[in-house]
Design an enzyme around this catalytic site. Sequence first.
Site, PDB file in Angstrom:
ATOM      1  N   ASN A   1       0.869  -1.179   0.000  1.00  0.00           N
ATOM      2  CA  ASN A   1       0.000   0.000   0.000  1.00  0.00           C
ATOM      3  C   ASN A   1       0.908   1.231   0.000  1.00  0.00           C
ATOM      4  O   ASN A   1       1.503   1.567   1.022  1.00  0.00           O
ATOM      5  CB  ASN A   1      -0.888  -0.041   1.254  1.00  0.00           C
ATOM      6  CG  ASN A   1      -1.719   1.224   1.401  1.00  0.00           C
ATOM      7  OD1 ASN A   1      -1.781   2.058   0.492  1.00  0.00           O
ATOM      8  ND2 ASN A   1      -2.372   1.364   2.549  1.00  0.00           N
TER       9      ASN A   1
ATOM     10  N   LYS B   1       0.108   4.267  -0.253  1.00  0.00           N
ATOM     11  CA  LYS B   1      -0.534   5.459   0.348  1.00  0.00           C
ATOM     12  C   LYS B   1      -0.306   6.661  -0.573  1.00  0.00           C
ATOM     13  O   LYS B   1      -0.248   6.491  -1.791  1.00  0.00           O
ATOM     14  CB  LYS B   1      -0.022   5.678   1.771  1.00  0.00           C
ATOM     15  CG  LYS B   1      -0.135   4.376   2.600  1.00  0.00           C
ATOM     16  CD  LYS B   1       0.074   4.549   4.060  1.00  0.00           C
ATOM     17  CE  LYS B   1      -0.084   3.200   4.758  1.00  0.00           C
ATOM     18  NZ  LYS B   1       0.048   3.274   6.191  1.00  0.00           N
TER      19      LYS B   1
ATOM     20  N   HIS C   1      -9.378   1.182   4.913  1.00  0.00           N
ATOM     21  CA  HIS C   1      -8.099   1.356   5.610  1.00  0.00           C
ATOM     22  C   HIS C   1      -8.310   2.285   6.798  1.00  0.00           C
ATOM     23  O   HIS C   1      -9.118   3.215   6.734  1.00  0.00           O
ATOM     24  CB  HIS C   1      -7.046   1.929   4.648  1.00  0.00           C
ATOM     25  CG  HIS C   1      -5.676   1.885   5.229  1.00  0.00           C
ATOM     26  ND1 HIS C   1      -5.229   2.837   6.126  1.00  0.00           N
ATOM     27  CD2 HIS C   1      -4.668   0.991   5.092  1.00  0.00           C
ATOM     28  CE1 HIS C   1      -3.997   2.525   6.496  1.00  0.00           C
ATOM     29  NE2 HIS C   1      -3.628   1.418   5.885  1.00  0.00           N
TER      30      HIS C   1
ATOM     31  N   GLU D   1      -6.697   4.689   7.856  1.00  0.00           N
ATOM     32  CA  GLU D   1      -6.515   6.120   7.553  1.00  0.00           C
ATOM     33  C   GLU D   1      -7.768   6.689   6.889  1.00  0.00           C
ATOM     34  O   GLU D   1      -8.114   7.855   7.090  1.00  0.00           O
ATOM     35  CB  GLU D   1      -5.266   6.298   6.670  1.00  0.00           C
ATOM     36  CG  GLU D   1      -3.997   6.086   7.495  1.00  0.00           C
ATOM     37  CD  GLU D   1      -2.835   5.485   6.723  1.00  0.00           C
ATOM     38  OE1 GLU D   1      -2.822   5.531   5.484  1.00  0.00           O
ATOM     39  OE2 GLU D   1      -1.916   4.939   7.389  1.00  0.00           O
TER      40      GLU D   1
ATOM     41  N   GLU E   1      -5.030  -4.853  10.696  1.00  0.00           N
ATOM     42  CA  GLU E   1      -4.009  -3.820  10.901  1.00  0.00           C
ATOM     43  C   GLU E   1      -4.303  -3.068  12.197  1.00  0.00           C
ATOM     44  O   GLU E   1      -5.120  -2.139  12.210  1.00  0.00           O
ATOM     45  CB  GLU E   1      -4.037  -2.820   9.731  1.00  0.00           C
ATOM     46  CG  GLU E   1      -3.740  -3.430   8.388  1.00  0.00           C
ATOM     47  CD  GLU E   1      -3.196  -2.396   7.400  1.00  0.00           C
ATOM     48  OE1 GLU E   1      -2.171  -2.670   6.781  1.00  0.00           O
ATOM     49  OE2 GLU E   1      -3.781  -1.298   7.273  1.00  0.00           O
TER      50      GLU E   1
ATOM     51  N   GLY F   1       2.815   2.496  10.714  1.00  0.00           N
ATOM     52  CA  GLY F   1       3.736   3.608  10.529  1.00  0.00           C
ATOM     53  C   GLY F   1       4.459   4.026  11.797  1.00  0.00           C
ATOM     54  O   GLY F   1       5.066   5.093  11.844  1.00  0.00           O
TER      55      GLY F   1
ATOM     56  N   SER G   1       3.762  -1.883  10.293  1.00  0.00           N
ATOM     57  CA  SER G   1       5.220  -1.906  10.516  1.00  0.00           C
ATOM     58  C   SER G   1       5.862  -3.244  10.142  1.00  0.00           C
ATOM     59  O   SER G   1       6.796  -3.693  10.810  1.00  0.00           O
ATOM     60  CB  SER G   1       5.554  -1.519  11.963  1.00  0.00           C
ATOM     61  OG  SER G   1       5.157  -0.176  12.215  1.00  0.00           O
TER      62      SER G   1
HETATM   63  P1  13P Z   1       3.240   0.571   7.606  1.00  0.00           P
HETATM   64  O1  13P Z   1       3.754  -0.736   7.027  1.00  0.00           O
HETATM   65  O2  13P Z   1       3.951   1.758   7.069  1.00  0.00           O
HETATM   66  O3  13P Z   1       3.170   0.515   9.095  1.00  0.00           O
HETATM   67  O4  13P Z   1       1.726   0.708   7.087  1.00  0.00           O
HETATM   68  C1  13P Z   1       0.863  -0.370   7.207  1.00  0.00           C
HETATM   69  C2  13P Z   1      -0.372  -0.066   6.465  1.00  0.00           C
HETATM   70  O5  13P Z   1      -1.133   0.796   6.823  1.00  0.00           O
HETATM   71  C3  13P Z   1      -0.626  -0.848   5.248  1.00  0.00           C
HETATM   72  O6  13P Z   1      -1.907  -0.612   4.780  1.00  0.00           O
END
Ligand code: 13P
Length: 255
Positions: A9, A11, A94, A96, A166, A172, A213
């Site tokens: 992903n 983003k 997601h 976010e 997640e 992150g 992560s």
């Molecule tokens: P990170 O791997 O940067 O922690 O992000 C995970 C994520 O949100 C994947 O959709």
Amino acid sequence: MRKPLVAGNWKMNKTIAETRDLVFTMSMKLRKIEGVEKVICPPFMSLMAASALLEGSGIGLGAQNMHWEEKGAFTGEVSPAMVKELCGYVILGHSERRSYFGETDQTVNRKLLAAQAMDLVPIVCVGETLEQYESKLTREIVSAQTSQSLRDVAPAYAPRMIVAYEPVWAIGTGKASNGPEANDVVKDVIRPALAELFGNETAQAIRVLYGGSVTSANADEFFSQPDIDGALVGGASLKIDEFVAITKAAASTEA
Ligand code: 13P
């Protein structure tokens, strides 16, 4: 048997030009790895460029979001048919999207039903926040998110869906969950919720990924868990060597 899957992903990262560079080099390495389903999810603007480069590579392309309506006056949105023109997959719900853009289990479910109508493979995200985790609400929250977000799906489509667990506190932050703890959530919460919706056999067939992560250093810890079928990777999916190493780690777990 559930085939392992690793999805990147991206983003809101990479311009079209940057996407071309990254996909060109990354796909050369990824295409040689067998025994794992590989998907990359760049921003909407870059999907067309990525799609041209991935043709015939065996690497799937996914969008990071879409609207549920077919078309119309929804300024700034992208429809399921538009996604389908370029992608086989779509990430839905997601955290976010849920936290910054007001998505709820109800809107995620509408999107999922639209993905079903378009025959897209959805990667539906669930996971608790840090506050919920600390209040020991993980099970309650993740169970409700799974049952509500994935409801009303046709039995024939259900096994094609992918769920990504997640934990929001692990995204992150560099603070990944650990293998056994994440596996317990999948085994004791997500699969039982799926079994309630679709029956046990289908619940066992649906792939569940871990996200938060994930790096080449901790990938094995997650992939060696019996109920975790791969990863949804954020930051590390933008680094060629990292994403290739994570994908290889998943491939080695195929039985
Ligand atoms: P990170 O791997 O940067 O922690 O992000 C995970 C994520 O949100 C994947 O959709």
